[in-house]
Design a protein around this motif. Structure first.
Motif, short mmCIF file in Angstrom:
data_model
loop_
_atom_site.label_atom_id
_atom_site.label_comp_id
_atom_site.label_asym_id
_atom_site.label_seq_id
_atom_site.Cartn_x
_atom_site.Cartn_y
_atom_site.Cartn_z
N ALA A 1 0.82 -1.20 0.00
CA ALA A 1 0.00 0.00 0.00
C ALA A 1 0.86 1.26 0.00
O ALA A 1 0.54 2.25 -0.67
N LEU A 2 1.97 1.24 0.74
CA LEU A 2 2.86 2.41 0.75
C LEU A 2 3.52 2.63 -0.61
O LEU A 2 3.62 3.77 -1.09
N ILE A 3 3.94 1.55 -1.25
CA ILE A 3 4.56 1.68 -2.58
C ILE A 3 3.51 2.17 -3.58
O ILE A 3 3.78 3.03 -4.42
N ASN A 4 2.31 1.65 -3.48
CA ASN A 4 1.24 2.06 -4.38
C ASN A 4 0.88 3.53 -4.17
O ASN A 4 0.59 4.24 -5.14
N ALA A 5 0.94 4.01 -2.96
CA ALA A 5 0.62 5.42 -2.68
C ALA A 5 1.78 6.32 -3.11
O ALA A 5 1.56 7.45 -3.54
N ALA A 6 3.01 5.84 -2.97
CA ALA A 6 4.16 6.67 -3.31
C ALA A 6 4.38 6.77 -4.81
O ALA A 6 4.90 7.77 -5.30
N LEU A 7 4.02 5.75 -5.55
CA LEU A 7 4.21 5.73 -6.99
C LEU A 7 2.86 5.59 -7.68
O LEU A 7 2.51 4.52 -8.16
N PRO A 8 2.10 6.66 -7.76
CA PRO A 8 0.76 6.56 -8.38
C PRO A 8 0.87 6.27 -9.87
O PRO A 8 1.86 6.60 -10.53
N LYS A 9 -0.17 5.65 -10.41
CA LYS A 9 -0.19 5.33 -11.84
C LYS A 9 -0.43 6.60 -12.64
O LYS A 9 -1.17 7.49 -12.23
N LYS A 10 0.23 6.69 -13.80
CA LYS A 10 0.08 7.87 -14.66
C LYS A 10 -1.23 7.77 -15.42
O LYS A 10 -1.62 6.72 -15.91
N LYS A 11 -1.91 8.90 -15.53
CA LYS A 11 -3.15 8.94 -16.29
C LYS A 11 -2.82 9.16 -17.77
O LYS A 11 -2.02 10.02 -18.13
N ALA A 12 -3.45 8.41 -18.63
CA ALA A 12 -3.14 8.52 -20.06
C ALA A 12 -4.00 9.55 -20.75
O ALA A 12 -5.00 9.98 -20.45
#
Length: 83
Positions: free
Chosen positions: A72-83
């Protein structure tokens, strides 16, 4: 009138407090002997199979929880880029 209520209170209190259905044996000395025995086992596993299963379940939940927190911390720190 009050005297009758007081008598009823005493009778009900007496029947409830002295109505032990059976005497239970005292298991404390046996448990003390088991847990104070020096047999090289950790105290949290001396209870037998039940203690071992509870210990393993607790460790599994702890490892899973820690892994999920890291995810969860990695997912919050590296959000997915919106296309």
């Amino acid at each position: 009138m009050f005297r009758h209520l007081r008598t009823l209170q005493q009778v009900s209190r007496r029947t409830i407090s002295s109505s032990a259905p059976r005497q239970l044996e005292n298991k404390v000395p046996g448990k003390q002997k088991l847990f104070q025995e020096d047999n090289g086992m950790p105290v949290h596993l001396k209870g037998g199979v039940t203690d071992a299963l509870l210990y393993r379940a607790t460790m599994a939940l702890t490892v899973f929880g820690c892994g999920y927190v890291v995810y969860a911390l990695i997912n919050a720190a590296l959000p997915k880029k919106k296309a």
